[in-house]
Scaffold this motif. Sequence first.
Motif, mmCIF file in Angstrom:
data_model
loop_
_atom_site.group_PDB
_atom_site.id
_atom_site.type_symbol
_atom_site.label_atom_id
_atom_site.label_comp_id
_atom_site.label_asym_id
_atom_site.label_seq_id
_atom_site.Cartn_x
_atom_site.Cartn_y
_atom_site.Cartn_z
ATOM 1 N N ASP A 16 -14.082 -34.995 -18.537
ATOM 2 C CA ASP A 16 -14.458 -34.128 -19.664
ATOM 3 C C ASP A 16 -13.328 -33.183 -20.046
ATOM 4 O O ASP A 16 -12.994 -33.038 -21.230
ATOM 5 N N PHE A 17 -12.763 -32.495 -19.058
ATOM 6 C CA PHE A 17 -11.728 -31.498 -19.315
ATOM 7 C C PHE A 17 -10.539 -31.734 -18.394
ATOM 8 O O PHE A 17 -10.707 -31.847 -17.172
ATOM 9 N N THR A 18 -9.355 -31.786 -18.966
ATOM 10 C CA THR A 18 -8.119 -31.869 -18.182
ATOM 11 C C THR A 18 -7.275 -30.644 -18.481
ATOM 12 O O THR A 18 -7.045 -30.311 -19.659
ATOM 13 N N ILE A 19 -6.835 -29.975 -17.439
ATOM 14 C CA ILE A 19 -5.968 -28.808 -17.578
ATOM 15 C C ILE A 19 -4.603 -29.172 -17.022
ATOM 16 O O ILE A 19 -4.489 -29.663 -15.891
ATOM 17 N N VAL A 20 -3.555 -28.930 -17.796
ATOM 18 C CA VAL A 20 -2.186 -29.200 -17.361
ATOM 19 C C VAL A 20 -1.576 -27.889 -16.862
ATOM 20 O O VAL A 20 -1.372 -26.964 -17.636
ATOM 21 N N GLY A 21 -1.336 -27.812 -15.555
ATOM 22 C CA GLY A 21 -0.788 -26.599 -14.949
ATOM 23 C C GLY A 21 -1.795 -25.923 -14.043
ATOM 24 O O GLY A 21 -2.904 -25.604 -14.485
ATOM 25 N N SER A 22 -1.427 -25.731 -12.773
ATOM 26 C CA SER A 22 -2.360 -25.115 -11.822
ATOM 27 C C SER A 22 -1.934 -23.707 -11.427
ATOM 28 O O SER A 22 -2.133 -23.279 -10.304
ATOM 29 N N GLY A 23 -1.343 -22.988 -12.399
ATOM 30 C CA GLY A 23 -1.019 -21.585 -12.174
ATOM 31 C C GLY A 23 -2.220 -20.695 -12.435
ATOM 32 O O GLY A 23 -3.360 -21.163 -12.506
ATOM 33 N N ILE A 24 -1.969 -19.421 -12.599
ATOM 34 C CA ILE A 24 -3.053 -18.460 -12.809
ATOM 35 C C ILE A 24 -3.884 -18.833 -14.034
ATOM 36 O O ILE A 24 -5.115 -18.822 -14.006
ATOM 37 N N VAL A 25 -3.218 -19.181 -15.130
ATOM 38 C CA VAL A 25 -3.936 -19.511 -16.366
ATOM 39 C C VAL A 25 -4.743 -20.785 -16.201
ATOM 40 O O VAL A 25 -5.938 -20.838 -16.520
ATOM 41 N N GLY A 26 -4.096 -21.837 -15.695
ATOM 42 C CA GLY A 26 -4.782 -23.120 -15.570
ATOM 43 C C GLY A 26 -5.996 -23.069 -14.671
ATOM 44 O O GLY A 26 -7.061 -23.610 -15.006
ATOM 45 N N LEU A 27 -5.871 -22.403 -13.516
ATOM 46 C CA LEU A 27 -6.997 -22.340 -12.582
ATOM 47 C C LEU A 27 -8.116 -21.459 -13.098
ATOM 48 O O LEU A 27 -9.300 -21.764 -12.903
ATOM 49 N N ASN A 28 -7.782 -20.369 -13.780
ATOM 50 C CA ASN A 28 -8.832 -19.538 -14.375
ATOM 51 C C ASN A 28 -9.519 -20.260 -15.531
ATOM 52 O O ASN A 28 -10.721 -20.094 -15.742
ATOM 53 N N CYS A 29 -8.770 -21.067 -16.256
ATOM 54 C CA CYS A 29 -9.372 -21.891 -17.300
ATOM 55 C C CYS A 29 -10.359 -22.875 -16.681
ATOM 56 O O CYS A 29 -11.495 -23.022 -17.165
ATOM 57 N N ALA A 30 -9.948 -23.531 -15.592
ATOM 58 C CA ALA A 30 -10.819 -24.501 -14.921
ATOM 59 C C ALA A 30 -12.094 -23.844 -14.404
ATOM 60 O O ALA A 30 -13.199 -24.384 -14.563
ATOM 61 N N SER A 32 -13.512 -21.076 -15.505
ATOM 62 C CA SER A 32 -14.350 -20.665 -16.638
ATOM 63 C C SER A 32 -15.110 -21.856 -17.218
ATOM 64 O O SER A 32 -16.289 -21.739 -17.581
ATOM 65 N N LEU A 33 -14.445 -23.006 -17.297
ATOM 66 C CA LEU A 33 -15.115 -24.210 -17.778
ATOM 67 C C LEU A 33 -16.222 -24.642 -16.822
ATOM 68 O O LEU A 33 -17.299 -25.066 -17.247
ATOM 69 N N ARG A 34 -15.971 -24.531 -15.511
ATOM 70 C CA ARG A 34 -16.976 -24.914 -14.530
ATOM 71 C C ARG A 34 -18.230 -24.045 -14.644
ATOM 72 O O ARG A 34 -19.355 -24.537 -14.559
ATOM 73 N N ILE A 35 -18.039 -22.746 -14.848
ATOM 74 C CA ILE A 35 -19.183 -21.840 -14.976
ATOM 75 C C ILE A 35 -20.019 -22.200 -16.195
ATOM 76 O O ILE A 35 -21.260 -22.217 -16.144
ATOM 77 N N ASN A 189 -15.802 -28.060 -7.004
ATOM 78 C CA ASN A 189 -15.806 -29.488 -7.357
ATOM 79 C C ASN A 189 -14.909 -29.782 -8.553
ATOM 80 O O ASN A 189 -15.260 -30.540 -9.459
ATOM 81 N N ILE A 190 -13.739 -29.146 -8.543
ATOM 82 C CA ILE A 190 -12.710 -29.406 -9.547
ATOM 83 C C ILE A 190 -11.571 -30.136 -8.845
ATOM 84 O O ILE A 190 -11.121 -29.719 -7.782
ATOM 85 N N THR A 191 -11.123 -31.241 -9.416
ATOM 86 C CA THR A 191 -10.071 -32.044 -8.802
ATOM 87 C C THR A 191 -8.696 -31.535 -9.212
ATOM 88 O O THR A 191 -8.446 -31.284 -10.402
ATOM 89 N N ILE A 192 -7.792 -31.364 -8.237
ATOM 90 C CA ILE A 192 -6.404 -31.007 -8.506
ATOM 91 C C ILE A 192 -5.509 -32.120 -7.968
ATOM 92 O O ILE A 192 -5.599 -32.482 -6.795
ATOM 93 N N LEU A 193 -4.671 -32.663 -8.839
ATOM 94 C CA LEU A 193 -3.705 -33.676 -8.427
ATOM 95 C C LEU A 193 -2.300 -33.105 -8.593
ATOM 96 O O LEU A 193 -1.917 -32.678 -9.693
ATOM 97 N N ASN A 194 -1.537 -33.081 -7.509
ATOM 98 C CA ASN A 194 -0.177 -32.539 -7.521
ATOM 99 C C ASN A 194 0.855 -33.642 -7.681
ATOM 100 O O ASN A 194 0.581 -34.819 -7.446
ATOM 101 N N GLY A 195 2.061 -33.244 -8.073
ATOM 102 C CA GLY A 195 3.132 -34.209 -8.266
ATOM 103 C C GLY A 195 2.954 -35.059 -9.513
ATOM 104 O O GLY A 195 3.538 -36.143 -9.625
#
Length: 373
Positions: A16-30, A32-35, A189-195
């Motif tokens: 449903d939602f893909t966020i590019v970047g797992s910094g402060i903005v990206g993780l807070n976006c994720a 907020s979407l989960r809530i 239950n948010i998936t993070i893929l690195n690299g």
Amino acid sequence: MNLSYWEYKTWLSNIDFTIVGSGIVGLNCAMSLRIKYPKARILVLEKGILPQGASTKNAGFACFGSLSEILSDLKINTPEEVVDLVQKRLDGIQALRENLGDTNIGYQQLGGHELFLEKDMELYDISMSKIEEINEVLFPVFKDNAFSVSRNIFNFLNINEKYITHKFEGQINTGSMMQFLLSKVLQSNITILNGITVEQFAENREHVEVKTNRFHFKTKQLFIATNGFSASLVKEKVRPARAQVLITRPIKNLHIKGNFHLEEGFYYFRNIEDRILLGGGRNLDFKGEETTDFGSTAIIQEKLETLLRETVLPRNSFEIDQRWSGIMGVGSVKKPIIKAVSSRVYCGVRLGGMGVAIGSFVGKELASMYSKS
């Protein structure tokens, strides 16, 4: 990358939602979407082993802008715009503290101090004369006078005897903050893929097709939260800005506590337990530091060491333990870009070196772009 049926089915289908970047903005976006969408499939893609850019590489200042920086901002912005930006910084830091907890982010309100080198007498005199005026401008934000004059209790050398203190400024442990934020995201239950580097995307009526360095997949909505690296994905007015930092080895009986700013914020230092972290110097080579390449340069590192030796730690012997750099996203104005790029693609970038302060706010606002579209 030759992925199996199982890998695609488990990690890369019906996103449903893909966020590019797992910094402060990206993780807070994720988060907020989960809530807002508790059953959605949410994927975060990160090109680094750890969050790349600035979120895990910053100095850990929970700050609102030194007085001379506020004065500089007022030259190109209205008082209302400056107040709004400072309010966003305060709201962002409060959100960070409420969401993660002071203990989990190592928050300490030790105050921030602006030092003025002896050669900067004009800036010193102007700044001192404007304290009352700026306190009045920012009173609606802090509901108190934020700035006051302090004496040089830490015995720095080659500076004017007094400096300007912001009593509400604090500091955090950047590593602890990001580790706890990552933990909360994974527990949601948010998936993070690195690299994984997103190379390009194409939007159609039903989804966005995303091409990475490892695989292709489809997502219903795409959120870009790569700040200084965003130019490769979206055409917004964001320039990369490298910030170089060093940290000393432990110093016995270190008495320096708090955050410190020099030369309109282009240099900054703080204590981390019994060490000194010092960064800045981008003003020595603006063009050279407008890069997405990590690394350091002799001209800036030598200047940082000179500041340590002649001003910050003139009575202490010290050794440099580590050097690193982070990549910020800046522009001609200090205002983040939070917008819908198209019907299914959104971006939250250009944090202007204030990611700790406004990252939580920008992430939440970025997530809200979808509901407003």
